[in-house]
Design a protein around this motif. Structure first.
Motif, PDB file in Angstrom:
ATOM      1  N   VAL B 246      29.191  43.580  35.130  1.00  0.00           N
ATOM      2  CA  VAL B 246      28.464  42.334  34.844  1.00  0.00           C
ATOM      3  C   VAL B 246      27.758  42.446  33.491  1.00  0.00           C
ATOM      4  CG1 VAL B 246      26.465  40.944  35.563  1.00  0.00           C
ATOM      5  CG2 VAL B 246      28.186  41.643  37.247  1.00  0.00           C
ATOM      6  N   LYS B 247      27.194  43.605  33.229  1.00  0.00           N
ATOM      7  CA  LYS B 247      26.445  43.808  31.975  1.00  0.00           C
ATOM      8  C   LYS B 247      27.386  44.045  30.787  1.00  0.00           C
ATOM      9  CE  LYS B 247      22.416  44.722  29.907  1.00  0.00           C
ATOM     10  NZ  LYS B 247      22.086  46.086  29.543  1.00  0.00           N
ATOM     11  N   GLY B 248      28.678  44.269  31.065  1.00  0.00           N
ATOM     12  CA  GLY B 248      29.632  44.508  29.976  1.00  0.00           C
ATOM     13  C   GLY B 248      29.642  45.937  29.490  1.00  0.00           C
ATOM     14  N   GLU B 249      29.103  46.843  30.290  1.00  0.00           N
ATOM     15  CA  GLU B 249      29.104  48.255  29.887  1.00  0.00           C
ATOM     16  C   GLU B 249      30.424  48.926  30.224  1.00  0.00           C
ATOM     17  OE1 GLU B 249      25.602  50.246  31.323  1.00  0.00           O
ATOM     18  OE2 GLU B 249      24.293  48.715  30.495  1.00  0.00           O
ATOM     19  N   VAL B 250      31.188  48.332  31.110  1.00  0.00           N
ATOM     20  CA  VAL B 250      32.561  48.782  31.371  1.00  0.00           C
ATOM     21  C   VAL B 250      33.457  47.539  31.347  1.00  0.00           C
ATOM     22  CG1 VAL B 250      31.907  50.800  32.730  1.00  0.00           C
ATOM     23  CG2 VAL B 250      32.335  48.649  33.897  1.00  0.00           C
ATOM     24  N   ASP B 251      34.775  47.771  31.178  1.00  0.00           N
ATOM     25  CA  ASP B 251      35.696  46.636  31.047  1.00  0.00           C
ATOM     26  C   ASP B 251      36.507  46.375  32.311  1.00  0.00           C
ATOM     27  OD1 ASP B 251      35.171  46.199  28.208  1.00  0.00           O
ATOM     28  OD2 ASP B 251      36.111  48.159  27.946  1.00  0.00           O
ATOM     29  N   ILE B 252      36.771  47.427  33.061  1.00  0.00           N
ATOM     30  CA  ILE B 252      37.635  47.271  34.237  1.00  0.00           C
ATOM     31  C   ILE B 252      37.104  48.140  35.385  1.00  0.00           C
ATOM     32  CG2 ILE B 252      39.960  47.688  35.191  1.00  0.00           C
ATOM     33  CD1 ILE B 252      41.118  47.263  32.423  1.00  0.00           C
ATOM     34  N   ILE B 253      37.042  47.552  36.577  1.00  0.00           N
ATOM     35  CA  ILE B 253      36.867  48.375  37.788  1.00  0.00           C
ATOM     36  C   ILE B 253      38.217  48.344  38.488  1.00  0.00           C
ATOM     37  CG2 ILE B 253      35.613  48.715  39.942  1.00  0.00           C
ATOM     38  CD1 ILE B 253      33.384  46.958  38.873  1.00  0.00           C
ATOM     39  N   GLU B 254      38.837  49.491  38.610  1.00  0.00           N
ATOM     40  CA  GLU B 254      40.188  49.538  39.179  1.00  0.00           C
ATOM     41  C   GLU B 254      40.253  48.965  40.593  1.00  0.00           C
ATOM     42  OE1 GLU B 254      42.112  53.371  39.410  1.00  0.00           O
ATOM     43  OE2 GLU B 254      42.695  53.245  37.297  1.00  0.00           O
ATOM     44  N   GLN B 255      39.404  49.462  41.456  1.00  0.00           N
ATOM     45  CA  GLN B 255      39.435  49.013  42.857  1.00  0.00           C
ATOM     46  C   GLN B 255      38.005  48.802  43.355  1.00  0.00           C
ATOM     47  OE1 GLN B 255      41.739  51.730  45.298  1.00  0.00           O
ATOM     48  NE2 GLN B 255      43.502  51.563  43.958  1.00  0.00           N
ATOM     49  N   PRO B 256      37.462  47.618  43.144  1.00  0.00           N
ATOM     50  CA  PRO B 256      36.096  47.383  43.636  1.00  0.00           C
ATOM     51  C   PRO B 256      36.058  47.428  45.167  1.00  0.00           C
ATOM     52  CG  PRO B 256      36.868  45.602  42.185  1.00  0.00           C
ATOM     53  CD  PRO B 256      38.051  46.435  42.513  1.00  0.00           C
ATOM     54  N   ALA B 257      34.859  47.664  45.702  1.00  0.00           N
ATOM     55  CA  ALA B 257      34.694  47.594  47.157  1.00  0.00           C
ATOM     56  C   ALA B 257      34.900  46.144  47.587  1.00  0.00           C
ATOM     57  CB  ALA B 257      33.297  48.063  47.536  1.00  0.00           C
ATOM     58  N   PHE B 258      35.437  45.933  48.783  1.00  0.00           N
ATOM     59  CA  PHE B 258      35.709  44.559  49.237  1.00  0.00           C
ATOM     60  C   PHE B 258      34.428  43.719  49.243  1.00  0.00           C
ATOM     61  CE2 PHE B 258      39.298  46.853  51.305  1.00  0.00           C
ATOM     62  CZ  PHE B 258      40.298  46.256  50.565  1.00  0.00           C
ATOM     63  N   GLU B 259      33.310  44.382  49.541  1.00  0.00           N
ATOM     64  CA  GLU B 259      32.044  43.656  49.607  1.00  0.00           C
ATOM     65  C   GLU B 259      31.606  43.160  48.225  1.00  0.00           C
ATOM     66  OE1 GLU B 259      32.385  46.320  53.024  1.00  0.00           O
ATOM     67  OE2 GLU B 259      32.581  46.641  50.886  1.00  0.00           O
ATOM     68  N   SER B 260      32.192  43.732  47.169  1.00  0.00           N
ATOM     69  CA  SER B 260      31.750  43.383  45.816  1.00  0.00           C
ATOM     70  C   SER B 260      32.407  42.113  45.280  1.00  0.00           C
ATOM     71  CB  SER B 260      32.076  44.527  44.847  1.00  0.00           C
ATOM     72  OG  SER B 260      31.453  45.709  45.258  1.00  0.00           O
ATOM     73  N   TYR B 261      33.527  41.692  45.888  1.00  0.00           N
ATOM     74  CA  TYR B 261      34.284  40.574  45.305  1.00  0.00           C
ATOM     75  C   TYR B 261      33.475  39.281  45.248  1.00  0.00           C
ATOM     76  CZ  TYR B 261      38.564  43.322  45.187  1.00  0.00           C
ATOM     77  OH  TYR B 261      39.502  44.274  44.895  1.00  0.00           O
ATOM     78  N   ALA B 262      32.632  39.048  46.264  1.00  0.00           N
ATOM     79  CA  ALA B 262      31.867  37.802  46.287  1.00  0.00           C
ATOM     80  C   ALA B 262      31.003  37.695  45.035  1.00  0.00           C
ATOM     81  CB  ALA B 262      31.004  37.750  47.548  1.00  0.00           C
ATOM     82  N   ALA B 263      30.299  38.773  44.705  1.00  0.00           N
ATOM     83  CA  ALA B 263      29.432  38.756  43.522  1.00  0.00           C
ATOM     84  C   ALA B 263      30.268  38.708  42.242  1.00  0.00           C
ATOM     85  CB  ALA B 263      28.545  39.994  43.523  1.00  0.00           C
ATOM     86  N   LEU B 264      31.354  39.468  42.211  1.00  0.00           N
ATOM     87  CA  LEU B 264      32.169  39.537  40.997  1.00  0.00           C
ATOM     88  C   LEU B 264      32.823  38.203  40.671  1.00  0.00           C
ATOM     89  CD1 LEU B 264      33.837  43.006  41.636  1.00  0.00           C
ATOM     90  CD2 LEU B 264      32.319  42.468  39.743  1.00  0.00           C
TER      91      LEU B 264
END
Lengths: 313, 523
Positions: B246-264
């Motif tokens: 979100v902050k732009g400190e990384v470009d890709i998360i290969e496999q986010p946790a399923f719980e993270s998709y709502a926020a992402l």
């Protein structure tokens, strides 16, 4: 004094030996096979068996211990099963972030907690005292990861003032280095501020009721001098003790903080090594931590000499 | 005091701006799905080692996003009429990172080492009589008898991938890790910057000659537009990963946790990219050595109880990221089929209860192992336990960390003596999309994968599959193997899912296919 030092240093040897033996045995009793983990999910039993043999895990326990202990006596902590690196190299790579985080945490904790504790003792029963006690309860109660996420949300995501994660080595510049340490250090220091402030308050309160404090005040000394020069100096021993314990406890605290902030320190190395059953790394890190623990205790004992001339070793 | 606060805020903001400027540039910052610990993709089957391999090595053949095998380092190839002599010519301009040209000798040494570790490689080498390299840019494989798995094996996209290494590296004994990481792939591994648990760095290999075809899976033009790729190995906490993206400190998360998709998915600067469009499959494995699952009728009762939707809803929870699939070989792939899958395809509890009653099940407690630290599969055992209880089983759900489970599942002891009855796991599609790569379908008794099923019929059919060169007949054999595996109850496939990557909006060109590839990406 010298004989005390020699005795204490010599006493670390059996302590570390006992730790070494216990850690070695406990790890071997823990379920989980490093060879199976290394080989991966789709590996055949033959491949797993070959890896186990290469790692020396198929040798009798006593032989394994003998090899490891022999190397240890020669100053070699062994090689990680996973990383193909010396354990000492791995520790060397990870020590800077953990040391930096621990140092900043303790500095913040002492700088904030000691004055707070002294003022709270001075204004006993006042609003500041009550607020401090309230803060202490909160500091003890809020888990480190909750506080970490709250700070990240506010300071990094909403105010965009500091990075949310990572670590920059001091060699890459002091600016990035300190920026990456501010939030983790504050997060981790809160519990120590609570602890040290409470102990300082109690210790200074005790001292403030002493006759020599009344005498100092009767002589017309300024209150700051009474508090710092007389009360705090005489309350130093319990405060130093709790700071020493705090530094030792930090070893556990950094694990969570390093996870929340993605800091590649010794805490994360320990967790990774435990989960992966990387026996040489776990053994090396625990021995290192034990050594640090013993060293801190020794330094705390020696510091008593400075603050309390009545103490002689 | 006010002046001090203002100064402090400005100082902190100033430091922030300085670091923001530093963070720009042609660097792709990736949060991989796990830690990179082992750097030899032939020595281990770990997916992180495989992904590391794709960065620095190239392959003779590759698999595109539809699962088709296509040439990669190979330019042309010929097969003799009796299918026993294969002649391959390498592409021009192939070069290792140390400046040496890639030769047939390098290929032969690499295949030989791979053939000693990989299950499919071992199978292929049972057919290989010898190999040679008549010219530096060609190699030949002489077979003792025709087989149908040559290209499937050389182009297999997942662990162990037959990566091509310099001969001096590939000559390392197969049971020892390599210590020289020179490859001929699109990126060069920065060994001096590698810190396990911290970061792995790859820089563009300027002399890499990509193919002309567009990239697809592990095939086509591997063009490195990015000068430097950094894998952040320290960022393992799911929420910390989201914060960093979100902050732009990384470009890709290969496999986010399923719980993270709502926020992402709510963040306008983040896109969800499902590059691995064939996804993963969940599986419940039975231990065939001990009661009650040494009885095929009991295994069938359990399979009938396993409602895929229940597993997927609990574990994945996001409807568009999962699908029921009764095939053991992944739906939508060449060998994906519903043959023999009635029990799992039309799962129903009443049928399960009837089958269990008819099986003679004596109430033996079923030990289900549950990994507590692997978010992607941790809920599956709970669902399995509940469904088994409803079917009439007596269940003991035991929690442990994944690596304890991995150690325990290798034990052949009775469950009461530290063994087990059931565990669940997940596979990336290429690992299970044909009868030879799929470890869980092997039925060679104690020589087969954990759970150790025994069935001569399955083994005979798998052997025929390896020998068959006709694709139509191979499909028929795969169907027959699946039908028999369901009858025997080797394991239960309990649904398929996707775990899309979360990518910053400015990042384009993510390659689709069965893996995580970092060429073709622009930022």
């Amino acid at each position: 004094m010298l004989s005390f030092l020699v005795k204490r240093i010599l006493a670390t040897v059996p302590v570390l030996l006992i730790v070494a033996v216990l850690v070695f045995l406990l790890l071997r009793l823990t379920p989980g096979d490093p060879a199976t983990i290394i080989a991966g999910d789709a590996a055949s039993p033959e491949n797993v068996a070959k890896i186990r043999e290469n790692l020396g895990l198929s040798k009798p326990l006593l032989v394994q211990f003998g090899i490891w202990f022999g190397n240890l006596m020669a100053g070699d902590l062994g090689e990680s099963y996973f990383f193909k690196m010396k354990v000492s190299t791995l520790i060397g790579q990870r020590i800077e972030p953990t040391l930096a985080l621990s140092f900043c945490t303790i500095v913040i904790a002492v700088l904030v907690a000691v004055p707070l504790g002294v003022i709270a003792a001075w204004k006993q029963g006042g609003w500041l005292d009550r607020a401090l006690m309230g803060f202490s309860v909160m500091g003890f109660s809020v888990p480190v990861f909750v506080l970490g996420y709250l700070l990240i949300w506010l300071v990094s995501l909403k105010l965009a003032l500091l990075p949310v994660q990572g670590y920059q080595r001091i060699a890459d510049g002091f600016g990035p280095f300190i920026r990456h340490l501010i939030l983790p250090s504050i997060t981790l220091s809160v519990i120590y501020i609570a602890l040290i402030a409470r102990v300082t308050r109690a210790a200074v309160q005790d001292v403030l009721s002493e006759d020599y404090i009344r005498t100092a005040r009767a002589k017309g000394l300024p209150e700051v001098r009474v508090l710092v020069g007389h009360a705090l100096a005489n309350a130093a021993v319990p405060i130093l003790t709790v700071i020493g314990i705090g530094i030792a406890l930090l070893i556990g605290g950094v694990v969570v903080t390093e996870s929340v902030y993605g800091i590649p320190g010794l805490g994360r190395l320990t967790v990774d090594a435990v989960l992966a059953r990387d026996f040489p790394t776990i053994q090396g890190v625990i021995l290192f931590f034990s050594f640090v623990y013993v060293l801190i205790n020794l330094l705390v004992d020696l510091s008593y000499l400075v603050f309390d001339p009545r103490i002689r070793y | 005091m006010k002046r001090f606060i203002r100064f402090a805020a400005l100082a902190v903001a100033g430091l922030g701006l300085a670091a923001g400027a530093w963070a720009q540039g042609s660097v792709l910052r990736v949060v991989p799905h796990s830690n990179l610990s082992i750097l030899d993709p032939i020595w281990t089957t770990q997916y992180m080692a495989r992904n590391h391999g794709y960065m620095i090595y190239d392959t003779l053949f590759g698999t595109d996003e539809k699962g088709q095998i296509k040439p990669q380092m190979v330019d042309t190839w010929e097969v003799s009429p009796d299918n026993r002599l294969w002649t391959f010519k390498l592409r021009k301009g192939l070069e290792f990172h140390d400046g040496r040209p890639v030769t047939g000798e390098d290929v032969i040494a690499s295949l030989t080492r791979w053939g000693k570790r990989d299950a499919m490689g071992q199978k292929l080498f049972t057919f290989i009589a010898r190999m040679d390299s008549p010219t530096p840019d060609s190699f030949r494989i002489f077979l003792s008898e025709a087989c149908g798995i040559m290209l499937d094996a050389l182009g297999k996209p997942s662990s162990n991938v037959p990566f091509i290494m310099p001969k001096r590296v590939a000559d390392t004994p197969a049971d020892k890790q390599i210590e020289d990481y020179v490859g001929s792939g699109p990126y060069v591994f920065k060994r001096d910057e590698f810190k396990p648990g911290d970061k792995a760095v790859y820089v563009k290999f300027a002399k890499y000659v990509p193919r002309k075809e567009p990239p697809s899976g592990s095939t086509g033009g591997k063009i490195a537009h990015i000068e430097r790729v950094e894998w952040n190995l320290a960022l393992r906490d799911a929420q910390a990963q989201v914060n960093a993206l979100v902050k732009g400190e990384v470009d890709i998360i290969e496999q986010p946790a399923f719980e993270s998709y709502a926020a992402l998915s709510k963040d306008p600067n983040i896109q969800i990219v499902n590059s691995n469009n064939l996804g993963f499959q969940y599986m419940v494995r039975f231990n065939h050595l001990h009661p009650p699952f040494n009885n095929p009728k009991v295994r069938q009762a359990a399979i009938a109880a396993f409602n895929q939707e229940a597993f997927l809803k609990a574990q994945v929870g996001i409807k568009e990221y999962y699908k029921s699939c009764p095939s053991m070989f992944v739906c939508g792939t060449p060998y994906g089929s519903t043959k023999g899958s009635d029990l799992i395809g039309k799962s129903n509890m009443k049928k399960a209860q009837e089958l269990l009653k008819a099986s003679g099940y004596d109430g033996t407690t079923v030990v289900v192992m549950k990994p507590t630290d692997l978010a992607s599969i941790t809920k599956l055992p709970d669902v399995a336990a509940q469904l088994l209880r409803q079917a009439g089983f007596k269940v003991d759900l035991q929690s442990m960390d994944w690596n304890t489970l991995v150690g325990r599942r290798a034990k052949k002891d009775a469950p009461s003596a530290g063994g087990w009855n059931i565990f669940a796991t997940a596979w990336v599609s290429p690992d299970i999309w044909n009868p030879l790569t799929k470890a869980a379908i092997g039925a060679a008794g104690e020589k087969s994968w954990f759970g150790w099923p025994t069935d001569a019929e399955i083994e005979k059919l798998r052997d025929q599959f390896a020998r068959e060169v006709d694709m139509g007949k191979r499909k028929g054999l795969a169907e027959a193997i699946q039908a028999r595996a369901f009858e025997v109850g080797t394991h239960a496939p309990v649904g398929e899912y996707f775990n899309p990557s979360a990518v910053r909006k400015g990042v384009t060109g993510v390659v689709f296919g069965p893996g995580n590839f970092y060429w073709n990406i622009k930022k």
